[in-house]
Design a protein around this motif. Structure first.
Motif, PDB file in Angstrom:
ATOM      1  N   ILE A   1       0.874  -1.178   0.000  1.00  0.00           N
ATOM      2  CA  ILE A   1       0.000   0.000   0.000  1.00  0.00           C
ATOM      3  C   ILE A   1       0.906   1.220   0.000  1.00  0.00           C
ATOM      4  CG2 ILE A   1      -1.784   1.288   1.233  1.00  0.00           C
ATOM      5  CD1 ILE A   1      -2.622  -1.327   2.572  1.00  0.00           C
ATOM      6  N   THR A   2       0.807   2.035  -1.024  1.00  0.00           N
ATOM      7  CA  THR A   2       1.649   3.230  -1.122  1.00  0.00           C
ATOM      8  C   THR A   2       0.873   4.519  -0.884  1.00  0.00           C
ATOM      9  OG1 THR A   2       1.303   3.274  -3.513  1.00  0.00           O
ATOM     10  CG2 THR A   2       3.256   2.102  -2.703  1.00  0.00           C
ATOM     11  N   ASN A   3      -0.434   4.459  -1.002  1.00  0.00           N
ATOM     12  CA  ASN A   3      -1.275   5.640  -0.820  1.00  0.00           C
ATOM     13  C   ASN A   3      -1.413   5.958   0.671  1.00  0.00           C
ATOM     14  OD1 ASN A   3      -3.494   7.398  -0.451  1.00  0.00           O
ATOM     15  ND2 ASN A   3      -4.355   6.783  -2.417  1.00  0.00           N
ATOM     16  N   PRO A   4      -0.928   7.126   1.128  1.00  0.00           N
ATOM     17  CA  PRO A   4      -1.004   7.457   2.566  1.00  0.00           C
ATOM     18  C   PRO A   4      -2.434   7.455   3.094  1.00  0.00           C
ATOM     19  CG  PRO A   4       0.442   8.982   1.409  1.00  0.00           C
ATOM     20  CD  PRO A   4      -0.243   8.176   0.361  1.00  0.00           C
ATOM     21  N   GLU A   5      -3.378   7.887   2.271  1.00  0.00           N
ATOM     22  CA  GLU A   5      -4.766   7.927   2.729  1.00  0.00           C
ATOM     23  C   GLU A   5      -5.320   6.527   2.946  1.00  0.00           C
ATOM     24  OE1 GLU A   5      -6.278  10.656   3.762  1.00  0.00           O
ATOM     25  OE2 GLU A   5      -4.307  11.551   3.337  1.00  0.00           O
ATOM     26  N   ARG A   6      -4.910   5.562   2.100  1.00  0.00           N
ATOM     27  CA  ARG A   6      -5.369   4.190   2.294  1.00  0.00           C
ATOM     28  C   ARG A   6      -4.794   3.621   3.585  1.00  0.00           C
ATOM     29  NH1 ARG A   6      -9.444   0.847   2.061  1.00  0.00           N
ATOM     30  NH2 ARG A   6      -8.891  -1.320   1.529  1.00  0.00           N
ATOM     31  N   LYS A   7      -3.535   3.941   3.886  1.00  0.00           N
ATOM     32  CA  LYS A   7      -2.945   3.510   5.148  1.00  0.00           C
ATOM     33  C   LYS A   7      -3.752   4.044   6.329  1.00  0.00           C
ATOM     34  CE  LYS A   7       1.807   3.489   3.322  1.00  0.00           C
ATOM     35  NZ  LYS A   7       3.165   4.051   3.487  1.00  0.00           N
ATOM     36  N   LYS A   8      -4.105   5.320   6.260  1.00  0.00           N
ATOM     37  CA  LYS A   8      -4.861   5.940   7.348  1.00  0.00           C
ATOM     38  C   LYS A   8      -6.265   5.350   7.458  1.00  0.00           C
ATOM     39  CE  LYS A   8      -2.352  10.336   7.137  1.00  0.00           C
ATOM     40  NZ  LYS A   8      -2.435  11.785   6.816  1.00  0.00           N
TER      41      LYS A   8
END
Length: 285
Positions: free
Chosen positions: A149-156
């Protein structure tokens, strides 16, 4: 006899070295200077000019305090000094502006430390094993590793859904877990940690490097189905190669497992399961 308690600094190391703590391996002796700087503090109880009890704290994310490093000279045990130093350390920590939670960690078999934490007002939150292994072959199925997962928003999104929204305990470091909050997950850490997602996008995994006594790939997985998720252990095994190749010292995979999770492990599981740790704590209003 004069009894005093004060904050320690790097010049106090000889006092600490002279203590008879009874620890076969006492990591504090090797990292003493680090424990008296930045977000770490050590306090010492002295009888005259002899250090007889020590305790300290570490500050995390500006709102969490973890008490610990309780050590007493065996020649002075039975005098209540451990409780006295722990109470003093907690009082000092609570003077820090913005503190919202204070806690401590101790092994399940360490009844004396548990009594100290209870005497200063902390209550048990969760019991977890720091499960260690160097070989995940038994748990692998031959599936492809999960996608990063590279998308910061998906991590959050994942962190909010599984930890923040539920108030679950998050294994922030090896030995250090906290009730989750948005403050615990800073952008810089989310960049350093590796996030992975299964093909169905129903599960995620975090891996991160840590070093305490040894080197660790710390794997964080919030569900109980650790033996039935295809590709999970292939992902962990792949990431494990990075610290393994970069260090010439003992390197392990570490995963925090509740007792319920350990019951789901197969009989031939590869984990070492030392005495579990009990997380104590309380919220500060």
């Amino acid at each position: 006899m004069t009894k005093t308690i004060r904050m320690l600094d790097e010049h106090d190391y000889p006092y600490y070295k002279a203590m008879d703590t009874g620890f076969e391996f006492d990591y504090i002796k090797y990292v003493f200077n680090a424990l008296v700087h930045e977000n770490n503090r050590l306090y010492g109880l002295f009888i005259d000019d002899q250090l007889v009890s020590v305790g300290g704290y570490s500050l995390y994310a500006g709102i969490y305090v973890m008490l610990g490093r309780l050590r007493s000279d065996r020649r002075f045990m039975g005098n209540g000094f451990s409780t006295e130093i722990a109470s003093h350390v907690m009082h000092e920590a609570l003077n820090i502006n913005g503190i919202r939670w204070v806690g401590g960690n101790t092994q399940e078999h360490n009844m004396s430390a548990q009594r100290v934490l209870e005497k200063i007002g902390l209550v048990p939150y969760i019991t977890m094993y720091g499960a260690l292994t160097k070989d995940t072959t038994v748990l692998e199925s031959g599936a492809e590793p999960w996608q990063p997962i590279t998308n910061p928003e998906r991590k959050k999104e994942w962190l909010h859904q599984t930890y923040i929204q539920t108030g679950a305990i998050f294994p922030y470091e090896c030995y250090y877990s906290f009730p989750a909050s948005a403050e615990l997950f800073q952008n810089e850490e989310l960049k350093q940690w590796s996030f992975y997602e299964n093909p169905e996008k129903t599960r995620f995994l975090i891996t991160k490097y840590d070093q305490k006594k040894h080197h660790y790939l710390h794997a964080v997985y919030p569900w109980h189905d650790i033996t039935s998720q295809s590709g999970l252990w292939e992902t962990i095994a792949t990431d494990y190669q990075k610290p393994l190749q970069q260090t010439n010292e003992e390197t392990y995979i570490w995963m925090d497992l509740t007792k319920e999770k350990t019951r789901n492990l197969p009989a031939n599981h590869p984990f070492e399961l030392p005495s579990p740790w009990i997380l104590y704590g309380k919220e500060i209003n």
